[in-house]
Scaffold this motif. Structure first.
Motif, PDB file in Angstrom:
ATOM      1  N   ARG A   1       1.036  -0.850   0.352  1.00 33.34           N
ATOM      2  CA  ARG A   1       0.173   0.387  -0.210  1.00 33.34           C
ATOM      3  C   ARG A   1       1.144   1.478   0.228  1.00 33.34           C
ATOM      4  O   ARG A   1       0.900   2.173  -0.949  1.00 33.34           O
ATOM      5  N   HIS A   2       1.908   1.412   1.104  1.00 28.96           N
ATOM      6  CA  HIS A   2       2.362   2.475   0.733  1.00 28.96           C
ATOM      7  C   HIS A   2       4.033   2.025   0.351  1.00 28.96           C
ATOM      8  O   HIS A   2       5.396   2.484   1.170  1.00 28.96           O
ATOM      9  N   GLU A   3       4.473   1.838  -0.915  1.00 29.76           N
ATOM     10  CA  GLU A   3       5.448   1.209  -0.940  1.00 29.76           C
ATOM     11  C   GLU A   3       5.945   2.454  -1.982  1.00 29.76           C
ATOM     12  O   GLU A   3       6.863   3.013  -2.057  1.00 29.76           O
ATOM     13  N   ALA A   4       5.304   3.174  -2.581  1.00 31.75           N
ATOM     14  CA  ALA A   4       5.976   4.606  -3.254  1.00 31.75           C
ATOM     15  C   ALA A   4       5.820   5.894  -2.345  1.00 31.75           C
ATOM     16  O   ALA A   4       4.686   5.884  -1.979  1.00 31.75           O
ATOM     17  N   PHE A   5       6.973   6.385  -3.177  1.00 30.48           N
ATOM     18  CA  PHE A   5       6.583   7.846  -1.578  1.00 30.48           C
ATOM     19  C   PHE A   5       7.199   9.201  -2.667  1.00 30.48           C
ATOM     20  O   PHE A   5       8.359   8.937  -3.368  1.00 30.48           O
ATOM     21  N   THR A   6       7.005  10.641  -2.398  1.00 33.28           N
ATOM     22  CA  THR A   6       8.072  11.490  -3.084  1.00 33.28           C
ATOM     23  C   THR A   6       8.980  12.080  -1.825  1.00 33.28           C
ATOM     24  O   THR A   6       8.656  11.501   0.092  1.00 33.28           O
ATOM     25  N   HIS A   7       9.265  12.935  -1.780  1.00 30.47           N
ATOM     26  CA  HIS A   7      11.043  13.255  -1.075  1.00 30.47           C
ATOM     27  C   HIS A   7      11.157  14.105  -1.558  1.00 30.47           C
ATOM     28  O   HIS A   7      12.086  14.715  -2.193  1.00 30.47           O
ATOM     29  N   MET A   8      10.553  15.534  -1.316  1.00 27.77           N
ATOM     30  CA  MET A   8      10.817  16.489  -1.336  1.00 27.77           C
ATOM     31  C   MET A   8      10.777  17.546   0.443  1.00 27.77           C
ATOM     32  O   MET A   8      10.458  18.034   0.933  1.00 27.77           O
ATOM     33  N   GLU A   9      12.603  18.697  -0.125  1.00 33.17           N
ATOM     34  CA  GLU A   9      12.666  18.704   0.752  1.00 33.17           C
ATOM     35  C   GLU A   9      11.970  18.720   2.939  1.00 33.17           C
ATOM     36  O   GLU A   9      11.657  18.958   3.579  1.00 33.17           O
ATOM     37  N   GLY A  10      13.146  17.917   2.531  1.00 33.28           N
ATOM     38  CA  GLY A  10      13.044  16.856   3.840  1.00 33.28           C
ATOM     39  C   GLY A  10      11.805  16.384   4.061  1.00 33.28           C
ATOM     40  O   GLY A  10      11.079  15.467   5.345  1.00 33.28           O
ATOM     41  N   GLN A  11      10.846  16.091   3.298  1.00 29.42           N
ATOM     42  CA  GLN A  11       9.265  16.155   3.836  1.00 29.42           C
ATOM     43  C   GLN A  11       8.946  14.765   2.916  1.00 29.42           C
ATOM     44  O   GLN A  11       8.712  14.730   1.752  1.00 29.42           O
ATOM     45  N   LYS A  12       8.344  13.556   3.440  1.00 24.28           N
ATOM     46  CA  LYS A  12       8.274  12.477   3.035  1.00 24.28           C
ATOM     47  C   LYS A  12       7.205  12.357   2.442  1.00 24.28           C
ATOM     48  O   LYS A  12       5.933  12.200   3.400  1.00 24.28           O
ATOM     49  N   GLU A  13       6.097  11.918   1.716  1.00 21.89           N
ATOM     50  CA  GLU A  13       4.675  12.172   1.384  1.00 21.89           C
ATOM     51  C   GLU A  13       4.325  10.810   0.540  1.00 21.89           C
ATOM     52  O   GLU A  13       4.846  10.601  -0.419  1.00 21.89           O
ATOM     53  N   PHE A  14       3.451   9.617   0.515  1.00 23.69           N
ATOM     54  CA  PHE A  14       3.459   8.506   0.768  1.00 23.69           C
ATOM     55  C   PHE A  14       2.310   8.816  -0.869  1.00 23.69           C
ATOM     56  O   PHE A  14       1.730   9.930  -0.644  1.00 23.69           O
ATOM     57  N   VAL A  15       2.476   7.982  -2.286  1.00 21.60           N
ATOM     58  CA  VAL A  15       1.660   8.137  -3.443  1.00 21.60           C
ATOM     59  C   VAL A  15       0.862   6.777  -3.492  1.00 21.60           C
ATOM     60  O   VAL A  15       1.539   5.815  -3.087  1.00 21.60           O
TER      61      VAL A  15
ATOM     62  N   GLY B   1       6.230   3.477   7.011  1.00 23.06           N
ATOM     63  CA  GLY B   1       5.403   3.559   5.827  1.00 23.06           C
ATOM     64  C   GLY B   1       4.160   4.824   7.303  1.00 23.06           C
ATOM     65  O   GLY B   1       4.993   5.754   7.769  1.00 23.06           O
ATOM     66  N   LYS B   2       3.191   5.461   5.906  1.00 24.66           N
ATOM     67  CA  LYS B   2       2.646   6.363   6.752  1.00 24.66           C
ATOM     68  C   LYS B   2       2.339   6.124   7.519  1.00 24.66           C
ATOM     69  O   LYS B   2       2.027   4.565   8.052  1.00 24.66           O
ATOM     70  N   LEU B   3       1.895   6.643   8.800  1.00 27.07           N
ATOM     71  CA  LEU B   3       1.896   6.571  10.295  1.00 27.07           C
ATOM     72  C   LEU B   3       0.788   7.131  11.022  1.00 27.07           C
ATOM     73  O   LEU B   3       0.285   8.799  10.722  1.00 27.07           O
ATOM     74  N   GLY B   4      -0.356   6.868  11.962  1.00 25.55           N
ATOM     75  CA  GLY B   4      -1.603   7.029  11.955  1.00 25.55           C
ATOM     76  C   GLY B   4      -0.900   6.513  13.702  1.00 25.55           C
ATOM     77  O   GLY B   4      -0.195   5.478  14.350  1.00 25.55           O
ATOM     78  N   LEU B   5      -2.072   7.120  14.423  1.00 23.72           N
ATOM     79  CA  LEU B   5      -1.921   6.256  15.403  1.00 23.72           C
ATOM     80  C   LEU B   5      -2.369   4.817  15.868  1.00 23.72           C
ATOM     81  O   LEU B   5      -1.596   4.297  16.653  1.00 23.72           O
ATOM     82  N   ALA B   6      -3.347   4.162  15.120  1.00 24.72           N
ATOM     83  CA  ALA B   6      -3.573   3.167  15.064  1.00 24.72           C
ATOM     84  C   ALA B   6      -2.142   1.700  15.378  1.00 24.72           C
ATOM     85  O   ALA B   6      -2.569   1.588  15.550  1.00 24.72           O
TER      86      ALA B   6
END
Ligand SMILES: CC(C)(COP(=O)(O)O)[C@@H](O)C(=O)NCCC(=O)O
Ligand SMILES: [Mn+2]
Length: 921
Positions: free
Chosen positions: A238-252, A622-627
């Motif tokens: 599910r959260h394999e690919a991500f972008t990484h710009m200016e220190g910010q990781k965002e899952f795609v 990977g994408k982190l939530g409280l759960a």
């Protein structure tokens, strides 16, 4: 028990009460056989040293197959226990290693192996009846070619190939198919054994593998493997690919139907650029000889670093401005803004070295490393973009071990792609970046049939003992309990502190192509295993997407997004503060032995280390939530073999609550329909206060008895609640204007805690639904989490309740819950037992929250005919699923037991309640 009217139930301070926080030393005085039997079995169990789940009736059963565990019973060290990594025999472990594949590159060996586990689920009577009733055939709705298991990822330096061979040999990974008695002294026969391998080393080291392990390497084409691995990951994780710009990781979120074409850039020692048009459809369109090998080779010569990681680490403290020629150096400190170049843009990598009258020794190795890293990353980014442009490709995925999850490398590559494409193209990175080839080689073996796996069948776990450390301990991730514990203990010996690091500020750019220097991360190193930033993939082929989600594609279980740093910091503190108490409970639950204390200590360190790692980099796993955090805690407990930390608390609270249930039911029965419904909902909300995961509640338990707290909670139940849809619910249930709506056909009740919550809250509500002719399915956890009731514990609780209630008894009988005629029935005539059924199904998880994309097959089957979903508790109805929309009517009930959550979510305060009713959408 003497009959006590409800008013007294709510007001008494009777002799059966005891403090919620007290220990259970008074169990001997308990009148009900329920806990005695369990304790007897538990003692017996402790004697033989086995760790099996124990039901309250004392039947000992294997834990659910949905989350496989290591069976360490009768474990013994084979050979010399003084050895560094002695082989440990696990004769009762049913996991068997079945597949292995390798990618042997110029710098690194990547290894993917699969440990299989047999289906250990026992077909108890409850399950059988549920299966019959719900129409689940044994083979399930589709036949899977594979069994459940786990996919592991390990890497070694190619120069240390012997370590790799030792690892394979110690784990007997090469004994494909000869898994029967591998722990016996006879070495398994390896004749004709073949391992799939790719990369140049598959040729170079073929003889060595034959010589040392007696296996042949079956060579697979490197490009085929890279593409197969990338396609598999992009489709299955599910959260394999991500972008990484200016220190910010965002899952795609990649749409499977819109994946192709893309450019795959694999940065190994050299760089390959592959245009991928589909499965097995690709072309190597470009490449460059300036790659990871160049960085490592030149870097080694220039800095005398001993390893790639050391070189990379060095770059963290570097300042490339001392060696690179910048635009500002040429323009007297000014930007060359006319053509969009800032003063800090690199005009010429290493350019300053021409004019400076300095020798190599005069430059800091840190600065050299950074300059080199930027030069190579920038160059690769630029060539990749030009290649993508040539073929009209918008998406570029970067893989290969050069990247190593290194923020600055990714930022530099992303910047180059963004800059040259003027924002048109996007660089994306893969969490399993280094394992594309090895995974592809693995997939090429048709035996395991993993190619059509789906995201919901994979559960990623982070089981390594120490994911983040300040010390330098190397080696593959620890495999079994003893290894894990001693791994943790090594840190104590070395005096290495696992600290919560200072959060990293995002790296800045000057906006015109220039970069600031990377911000130091305090010189912290990561262990080998964690540097991968990936966990073990648990393959659970039976998991399914909950079929009643209105829109599974847009479903996001987490309400709280922890990528918000303040939020993460808050929950990090809450969980850290809770830790000592949890360790006490966990150790006590295992008899308080020295072994339990040792495991408790290791658990605390491991969990703290995970938290610290995530504080530093929230998206590390990977994408982190409280759960995810709450589940990680439970997984960590299980990792250190804590089967059920709150077992005695649960038993004690169940008993206390069952004792007053008859009076509550009698009181309810004396009411008219409308006030009864209100009293029932109030009852659920009030009883949800018994939550051992909430700091505030646990403090409360020390101040009163269960019944006192329950009474206090009931008294505060004045409407309107903070979220109050009771009138909507009432209308749907009881109708208006004299019109009676038809009852729901089947209700799924996602239950939460033990004790009053289940016994005095949810069971009476279930009984009301049954009375109205609605079938009820109680949905409970597969594995323990805090004081949540489990599906295995529920039938006994229901049986106990049914002793005093005809409605429950008949329904439980109809649902197959009363299997052993253990109920002291009020009415023995079987003819009367026409009732809608009351059933229990497991939800497939072992967490206080629930991700409805991954549920048990029995829950998915039960959902098919359900037209009412009731989610109860903070974990299931607020932290997760608060925003979930369903195809059927849904009721979300919870008491908010955390001040901050109350403020954020419902603009209220602690102990406010939520009764949210949403008609089918
Ligand atoms: C772990 C929990 C979600 C369990 O709540 P429940 O689902 O039992 O209502 C909850 O207790 C929680 O969010 N606890 C941490 C916050 C705190 O201690 O305030
Ligand atoms: Mn709970």
């Amino acid at each position: 028990m003497a009959g006590l009217p409800v008013k007294r139930v709510l007001g008494i301070n009777g002799k059966d009460e005891f403090k919620a926080g007290e220990n259970t030393n008074n169990t001997d005085n308990n009148k009900q056989s329920l806990s005695k039997a369990a304790l007897a079995v538990r003692e017996e169990n402790d004697k033989v040293g086995e760790r099996e789940m124990v039901t309250p009736t004392g039947s000992s059963i294997k834990r659910s197959s949905s989350r496989p565990q290591l069976d360490l019973s009768k474990a013994a060290i084979q050979g010399n226990s003084e050895e560094r990594d002695p082989t440990i025999l696990l004769p009762n472990q049913s996991d068997d290693i079945s597949h292995l594949a390798l990618d042997i590159g110029g710098s690194l060996i990547k290894l993917v192996y699969f440990s299989r586990h047999e289906d250990q689920s026992i077909d108890d009577k409850r399950k059988k009846t549920v299966k019959e009733r719900l129409g689940i055939s044994n083979g399930n709705r589709r036949s899977y070619p594979i069994l459940g298991g786990r996919l592991h990822f390990v890497k070694f330096e190619t120069s240390k190939i012997n370590e790799c061979l030792d690892f394979i040999s110690s784990k007997q990974l090469h004994c494909v198919g000869t898994n029967s008695l591998w722990w016996t002294s006879d070495s398994p026969s390896n004749e004709n054994a073949v391992i799939k391998a790719t990369g140049g080393g598959a040729y170079k080291f073929a003889d060595l593998f034959k010589e040392r392990l007696g296996v042949s390497l079956d060579k697979e084409d490197e490009m085929d493997c890279l593409v197969a691995g990338a396609n598999f990951l992009l489709k299955a994780i599910r959260h394999e690919a991500f972008t990484h710009m200016e220190g910010q990781k965002e899952f795609v979120q990649i749409d499977h139907n819109d994946l192709f074409p893309y450019l795959l850039v694999n940065i190994g020692s050299g760089v390959s650029m592959i245009k991928v048009d589909g499965d097995g459809k690709f072309q190597r369109v470009s490449g460059t000889n300036v790659g990871g090998g160049t960085y490592w080779g030149l870097g080694r010569l220039l800095t005398k670093c001993k390893s790639f990681d050391e070189l990379l680490e060095l770059s963290q403290k570097g300042d490339n401005r001392t060696i690179d020629m910048l635009v500002g150096d040429i323009y007297g400190g000014m930007d060359y803004s006319k053509i969009g170049l800032s003063a800090s843009t690199i005009a010429s990598s290493f350019g300053k070295a021409i004019s400076d009258k300095k020798e190599l020794e005069d430059y800091r190795p840190e600065d050299i490393s950074l300059s080199l890293l930027r030069m190579i990353s920038y160059n690769i980014g630029q060539i990749s973009y030009l290649t993508a442009l040539r073929f009209g490709l918008k998406r570029i995925f970067f893989g290969g071990f050069f990247i190593r999850g290194h923020a600055y490398t990714m930022d530099t590559i992303s910047f180059a792609v963004h800059f040259w494409s003027k924002g048109e193209a996007q660089a994306m990175f893969l969490r399993h970046e280094g394992f594309l080839g090895a995974l592809g080689a693995f997939m090429s073996d048709e035996k395991h049939g993993l190619d059509d796996l789906r995201a919901h069948q994979l559960v990623e776990r982070f089981p390594m003992g120490a994911p983040f450390t300040g010390g330098k301990i190397h080696g593959p991730p620890p495999g079994n309990l003893n290894e894990k514990i001693s791994w943790m203990e090594k840190f104590v010996l070395k005096g290495t502190e696992i600290t919560a690091p200072v959060p990293m500020a995002p790296t800045g750019t000057t906006g015109l192509g220039g970069f600031e220097v990377p911000l130091s991360k305090g010189g912290t190193l990561r262990s080998d295993a964690s540097a991968l930033n990936i966990g073990v993939l648990h393959l659970v082929p039976t998991l399914e997407v909950f079929p009643l989600l209105a829109d599974p594609k847009s479903y996001e279980p987490n309400t709280i997004d922890l990528s918000d740093h303040n939020e993460l910091e808050y929950w990090f503190t809450v969980l850290s503060e809770h830790l000592p108490d949890l360790v006490d409970k966990a150790v006590a639950s295992e008899g308080g032995t020295d072994d339990a204390k040792r495991r408790g200590d290791a658990f605390a360190r491991a969990f703290s280390a995970h938290l610290a790692r995530l504080m530093e980099e929230p998206a590390a796993y990977g994408k982190l939530g409280l759960a995810n955090l709450l589940e990680l805690r439970e997984e960590c407990l299980r990792e250190f073999q804590f089967v059920d930390a709150y077992r005695s608390i649960k038993l004690r609270e169940n008993e206390a609550s069952l004792a007053v249930l008859p009076d509550l039911l009698a009181e309810l029965d004396s009411m008219n329909e409308e006030p009864r419904l209100l009293t029932l909902i109030e009852g659920v909300l009030a009883a949800n206060i018994f939550d051992w995961g909430s700091r505030a509640c646990v403090d409360l338990y020390h101040k009163g008895t269960i019944i006192e707290i329950y009474r206090m909670s009931r008294n505060k139940m004045q409407r309107p609640w903070r979220v109050d849809d009771f009138d909507l619910l009432k209308e749907r249930m009881l109708g208006s204007g004299g019109k009676k709506p038809p009852p729901h056909k089947r209700a799924l009740l996602f239950v939460d805690n033990s004790g009053a919550d289940i016994v005095l809250g949810m069971l009476p509500l279930a009984r009301e639904l049954l009375r109205r002719g609605t079938e009820v399915v109680l949905v409970a956890n597969s594995l323990p989490a805090l004081n949540d009731v489990t599906a295995m514990e529920l039938p006994d609780i229901v049986a106990e309740a049914a002793k005093h209630c005809d409605i429950l008894r008949k329904a439980a009988e109809a649902g197959g819950l009363l299997v052993d005629a253990m109920v002291n029935t009020l009415d023995d005539s079987k003819e009367n037992s026409t009732s809608v059924p009351l059933m229990v199904v497991e939800n497939g998880c072992g967490s206080p929250c629930i991700d409805l994309r991954q549920v048990s097959p029995e829950l998915a089957a039960a959902a098919k005919d359900a037209d009412l979903i009731i989610l109860e508790g903070m974990g299931r109805a607020l932290h997760t699923n608060f925003n979930a929309r369903f195809k059927r009517d849904a009721l979300k009930l919870a008491m908010v037991k955390n001040q901050r959550l109350a403020e954020k979510l419902i603009q209220g305060k602690i102990y406010d309640c939520v009764c949210r009713y949403e008609a089918a959408s």
